[in-house]
Design an enzyme around this catalytic site. Structure first.
Site, short mmCIF file in Angstrom:
data_model
loop_
_atom_site.label_atom_id
_atom_site.label_comp_id
_atom_site.label_asym_id
_atom_site.label_seq_id
_atom_site.Cartn_x
_atom_site.Cartn_y
_atom_site.Cartn_z
N SER A 169 -8.49 -5.58 4.48
CA SER A 169 -8.95 -5.35 3.10
C SER A 169 -9.26 -6.63 2.32
O SER A 169 -8.86 -6.76 1.17
CB SER A 169 -7.93 -4.50 2.34
OG SER A 169 -7.79 -3.25 2.95
N HIS A 178 2.92 3.09 -9.09
CA HIS A 178 2.78 1.64 -9.29
C HIS A 178 4.03 1.06 -9.95
O HIS A 178 4.46 -0.04 -9.62
CB HIS A 178 1.53 1.34 -10.13
CG HIS A 178 0.25 1.75 -9.46
ND1 HIS A 178 -0.02 1.46 -8.14
CD2 HIS A 178 -0.84 2.42 -9.92
CE1 HIS A 178 -1.22 1.94 -7.82
NE2 HIS A 178 -1.74 2.53 -8.88
N LEU A 224 11.52 -20.25 -3.71
CA LEU A 224 10.44 -19.41 -3.17
C LEU A 224 9.18 -19.68 -3.98
O LEU A 224 9.23 -19.80 -5.20
CB LEU A 224 10.82 -17.92 -3.33
CG LEU A 224 9.76 -16.91 -2.88
CD1 LEU A 224 9.68 -16.87 -1.35
CD2 LEU A 224 10.08 -15.50 -3.40
N ASP A 240 0.84 -1.20 0.00
CA ASP A 240 0.00 0.00 0.00
C ASP A 240 0.88 1.25 0.00
O ASP A 240 1.96 1.25 0.59
CB ASP A 240 -0.89 -0.03 1.26
CG ASP A 240 -2.09 0.89 1.11
OD1 ASP A 240 -2.26 1.52 0.04
OD2 ASP A 240 -2.86 1.01 2.08
C1 FPP Z 1 -1.65 0.22 -3.31
O1 FPP Z 1 -1.27 1.53 -3.51
C2 FPP Z 1 -1.19 -0.63 -4.36
C3 FPP Z 1 -2.01 -1.23 -5.28
C4 FPP Z 1 -3.45 -1.11 -5.30
C5 FPP Z 1 -1.49 -2.09 -6.33
C6 FPP Z 1 -0.20 -2.80 -6.07
C7 FPP Z 1 0.42 -2.94 -7.39
C8 FPP Z 1 1.73 -2.87 -7.67
C9 FPP Z 1 2.77 -2.77 -6.64
C10 FPP Z 1 2.22 -2.88 -9.08
C11 FPP Z 1 1.71 -3.97 -9.97
C12 FPP Z 1 1.88 -5.32 -9.41
C13 FPP Z 1 2.58 -6.35 -9.98
C14 FPP Z 1 2.57 -7.69 -9.33
C15 FPP Z 1 3.34 -6.21 -11.21
P1 FPP Z 1 -2.40 2.61 -3.63
O2 FPP Z 1 -2.60 2.91 -5.08
O3 FPP Z 1 -3.63 2.17 -2.92
O4 FPP Z 1 -1.71 3.80 -2.89
P2 FPP Z 1 -2.41 4.95 -2.04
O5 FPP Z 1 -3.15 4.29 -0.91
O6 FPP Z 1 -1.23 5.75 -1.56
O7 FPP Z 1 -3.29 5.70 -2.98
#
Ligand code: FPP
Length: 236
Positions: free
Chosen positions: A185, A33, A127, A16
């Site tokens: 969540s 991201h 892993l 997150d």
């Molecule tokens: C949360 O940050 C993160 C996500 C909803 C997506 C996680 C995805 C990645 C790390 C990249 C793609 C994944 C792979 C496996 C290639 P947020 O957007 O909710 O952040 P915020 O709470 O600060 O808005």
């Protein structure tokens, strides 16, 4: 009772803070991201050396479809690139990749890319990396309930097999969430019944080997009782 110091534990991470990381730099959310993918690479490469045998990452929840279309598309593109471009590196590092969650709603090519990545990494033994995409723990539990075929499925082990689709999957030992938020969540609700919870203020794109090591250090100092008593009391 499980050992209190499992040598090959199951860690799960709610990644997150990508959006806040980007906003703090005046960058678009998709750049956050992209930086998050680099953090995944660092974490996956550090995990086996820190005693992690299974790592489950929450990449996209069933509720994330509610985000703006452009952000969903950017995430789907990143997932597709990761699954195709990262495979050689995963194979080199002995990582077996599997994906949990629904596949029927994924955009063109993604489900096929998942299948190929799972096949190509199937021999990995260092892993087991599990990525949750279009995932909801409540949906996984409901779908398992709908597939109960007999009394053998109504035991903890039998139902676990239905929920996870994996007879050998170890329950989650350590559940990490980054960015200061403290909630589950809809992630791995069945598998985390006795998970130790670890929350860090670190935003996911800044997460790395040292953060994983710190989380595991905290985990190893915790006393896991699984509903029993501490060792001296149990012996008395
Ligand atoms: C949360 O940050 C993160 C996500 C909803 C997506 C996680 C995805 C990645 C790390 C990249 C793609 C994944 C792979 C496996 C290639 P947020 O957007 O909710 O952040 P915020 O709470 O600060 O808005």
């Amino acid at each position: 009772m499980q050992s209190s110091l499992p040598s090959k534990l199951h860690a799960a991470i709610i990644m997150d803070g990508n959006g806040r990381w980007a906003a703090a730099r005046g960058l678009p959310r998709k750049t956050g991201h992209e930086a998050g993918v680099k953090a995944i690479r660092r974490t996956v490469e550090a995990a086996p050396g820190l005693g992690v045998g299974t790592l489950t990452l929450y990449a996209f929840s069933c509720d994330n479809w509610a985000r703006p279309k452009a952000e969903v598309e950017a995430l789907m593109r990143l997932l597709r690139h990761y699954l195709s471009r990262e495979v050689a590196r995963l194979v080199r590092n002995g990582v077996r990749l599997t994906v949990i969650g629904r596949r029927d709603r994924l955009p063109g090519g993604l489900a096929a890319a998942i299948g190929r990545a799972e096949e190509e990494t199937a021999a990995g033994r260092e892993l087991h990396l599990r990525i949750a995409i279009d995932y909801s723990a409540r949906e996984a539990i409901l779908s398992a309930a709908a597939r109960i075929a007999g009394p053998e499925d109504l035991t903890r082990e039998g139902f676990s097999r239905l929920v996870t689709g994996d007879a050998d999957l170890r329950a989650v030992d350590l559940l990490i969430r980054t960015s200061g938020e403290q909630r589950l969540s809809d992630f791995l609700l069945w598998e985390s019944a006795y998970a130790e919870l670890y929350f860090t203020d670190r935003l996911w794109p800044d997460f790395g080997a040292d953060d994983l090591a710190a989380a595991l250090g905290t985990f190893r100092r915790r006393e896991r009782r699984f509903g029993g008593l501490p060792a001296p009391a149990a012996a008395a």
